[in-house]
Design an enzyme around this catalytic site. Structure first.
Site, PDB file in Angstrom:
ATOM      1  N   ASP A 307       4.826   2.782   2.234  1.00  0.00           N
ATOM      2  CA  ASP A 307       6.316   2.778   2.133  1.00  0.00           C
ATOM      3  C   ASP A 307       6.837   3.924   2.164  1.00  0.00           C
ATOM      4  OD1 ASP A 307       6.448  -0.245   1.120  1.00  0.00           O
ATOM      5  OD2 ASP A 307       7.831   0.021  -0.668  1.00  0.00           O
ATOM      6  N   HIS A 452       1.926   4.244  -0.033  1.00  0.00           N
ATOM      7  CA  HIS A 452       2.715   5.333   0.769  1.00  0.00           C
ATOM      8  C   HIS A 452       1.986   6.559   1.245  1.00  0.00           C
ATOM      9  CE1 HIS A 452       4.965   3.937  -3.042  1.00  0.00           C
ATOM     10  NE2 HIS A 452       6.135   4.625  -2.850  1.00  0.00           N
TER      11      HIS A 452
HETATM   12 ZN    ZN Z   1      10.129   3.395  -0.867  1.00  0.00          ZN
END
Ligand code: ZN
Length: 501
Positions: A307, A452
């Protein structure tokens, strides 16, 4: 069946109202044209309908009844020179038109001409094939007066051309009509299988749209009493089968599906945004299945998802690691980060080009559950456009920031909502070794892992994790791949935490 709130766009309603008029225009033309009772020409009805109808079957003044009904000899159909139609119908695009009398059948055939030569040849073949098949069937039938009319409506997206053929056969005054859709992929340079374009779930969604729209129309008809109205609605609800929507045209604005209601042919325009999750070929001609690798459905799978990117440095580094291990992942990118400059755009392009999945994490990473309807829509739409502007495809999945959603988010995401059931906690530990341990500890078949790709320590962890997971028997796959192999059809507005819950 799930209950969804329905909101019809103005466009849809306008189309609903005008399409029955269009079919009347068409029928009027066919009757005049095919029976030769009078010479068709531009008439008031055609002039009064809106722009949408201009693309439809406006009668042409160049056809005379004698040509179709009282032929003196069998003629070989020859294409009418383009120039004859160009001036009068310039706004309609160009078409091929043939009318002749052959083997006891008076026929008229129309099909579009395209600048793309391969497409033009293919549609010509398709039209001729329909004509030949219908002529053969007509030849076998008893009767003295036989007619065949093949007309069309066409539409185009960026990568797909679609033609809806309207076929009418008549034997001694008895008419039968049929619609057939033909689809051409400009990217591949060949025809596509029409039945396969939409998944079954698309028709369920479509039925909901049509039922809601028809209900509104019924309600507005004041002459019906309340009791009989309810009765009518009950009886005529669409259930969501392919048979209920036998034909469609792909227009620049969306998909125009045809259906029959009260003996009338009607249509509804559904924007691509609402149905693209269910399409096997994107508007750009990309075959979705071609982005799904051949994998072992019986072996465990795990979907790593990244993400908040793209990151100009970390994302390309991660992509290299994935490629080296023959692994793929899903990237939930932020719309504003996508547009943060050329190096971020390049990183996004690389995600797509290396076969990884590009998905939406909204535009500005706001908690969608706290936003107004308009703002939720803007977050979704702006991200779609940002991604499209770089890779030429729209994202098919949405991950709401913080995994936070409500009914408004479900309704306006127009995509499956993908959360996770394994948090790597990289955002919390900020430690390579801890990220590795956390994922390995909880790894399991069908899980979706939250990570991430904006952190170097996460990418460092991925470098250790990915070969280790593979050694433990996992296939590292995209979200689409995982749901495909687990046999789950993703639906708009549904939240998925993993492939099993
Ligand atoms: Zn996020």
């Amino acid at each position: 069946m799930k209950q969804r709130k329905k909101r019809m766009s103005v466009q849809k309603r306008v189309l609903m109202a005008s399409s029955s008029v269009l079919m009347l225009v068409l029928t009027f033309f066919i009757i005049k044209y095919a029976t030769g009772l009078s010479k068709p020409g531009n008439h008031a009805v055609a002039g009064s309908v809106d722009a949408v109808s201009d693309a439809l079957y406006t009668p042409t003044a160049t056809i005379t009844p004698e040509e179709t009904v009282q032929p003196t000899a069998t003629t070989t159909p020859t294409p009418v020179p383009r120039a004859e139609f160009e001036t009068e119908y310039a706004h309609m695009g160009q078409r091929n038109e043939t009318h002749a009398y052959m083997d006891g059948v008076a026929y008229a055939l129309r099909y579009p001409l395209y600048a793309d030569e391969a497409a033009a040849a293919a549609v010509g073949q398709a039209a001729e094939a329909i004509r030949a098949e219908k002529m053969e069937a007509l030849a076998k039938r008893e009767g003295t007066k036989k007619q065949l009319l093949i007309d069309y409506e066409d539409g185009e997206t960026v990568g797909l051309i679609s033609v809806l053929f309207y076929i009418e056969t008549e034997v001694d005054g008895v008419t039968e009509t049929e619609t057939v859709t033909w689809l051409y992929n400009k990217k591949k340079g060949e025809a596509e299988k029409v039945e396969a374009l939409f998944a079954d779930t698309a028709y369920v969604y479509l039925a909901e749209c049509v039922n809601a729209t028809e209900e509104k129309m019924e309600v507005s008809m004041e002459e019906e009493t309340k009791a009989s109205l309810e009765e009518t609605l009950e009886k005529e609800q669409f259930t969501g089968t392919r048979e209920e929507f036998p034909a469609y045209v792909l227009t620049a604005e969306g998909v125009k599906f045809y259906y029959t209601k009260k003996g009338e042919c009607r249509s509804i325009l559904v924007p691509y945004l609402e149905v693209h999750t269910y399409m096997a070929v994107t508007e750009n001609g990309t075959v979705v299945a071609e982005r799904i690798r051949k994998l072992d459905a019986d072996k465990p799978m795990i979907a790593l998802t990244f993400d908040d990117g793209p990151h100009y440095q970390q994302t390309p580094r991660l992509l290299e690691i994935l490629e080296k291990n023959n692994a793929r992942a899903t990237f939930f990118v932020l719309g504003d980060r996508v547009l943060w400059g050329e190096s971020n755009e390049n990183a996004l392009r690389l995600i797509y080009e290396t076969g990884n999945e590009v998905a939406s994490h909204t535009y500005s990473h706001s908690d969608l559950a706290t936003l107004s309807e308009e703002k939720v829509q803007a977050e979704i739409t702006k991200t779609r456009e940002a991604i499209y502007s770089v890779i030429g495809e729209y994202p098919t999945l949405v991950r709401p920031p913080y995994g936070s959603y409500n009914d408004t988010v479900k309704r306006y995401a127009y995509a499956p909502l993908i959360t996770w059931n394994l948090d790597s906690k990289d955002w919390y530990s900020r430690d390579t070794q801890k990220v590795v341990e956390q994922v390995l500890k909880e790894a399991g078949d069908g899980k979706i892992v939250l990570m991430h790709d904006i952190h170097y320590f996460t990418v460092d962890a991925a470098e250790i994790l990915i070969p280790e997971l593979i050694a433990r028997g996992y296939q590292i796959v995209t979200v689409q791949e995982m749901f495909y192999y687990k046999g789950i059809a993703l639906e708009n507005g549904t939240v998925y935490h993993s492939s099993y819950n």
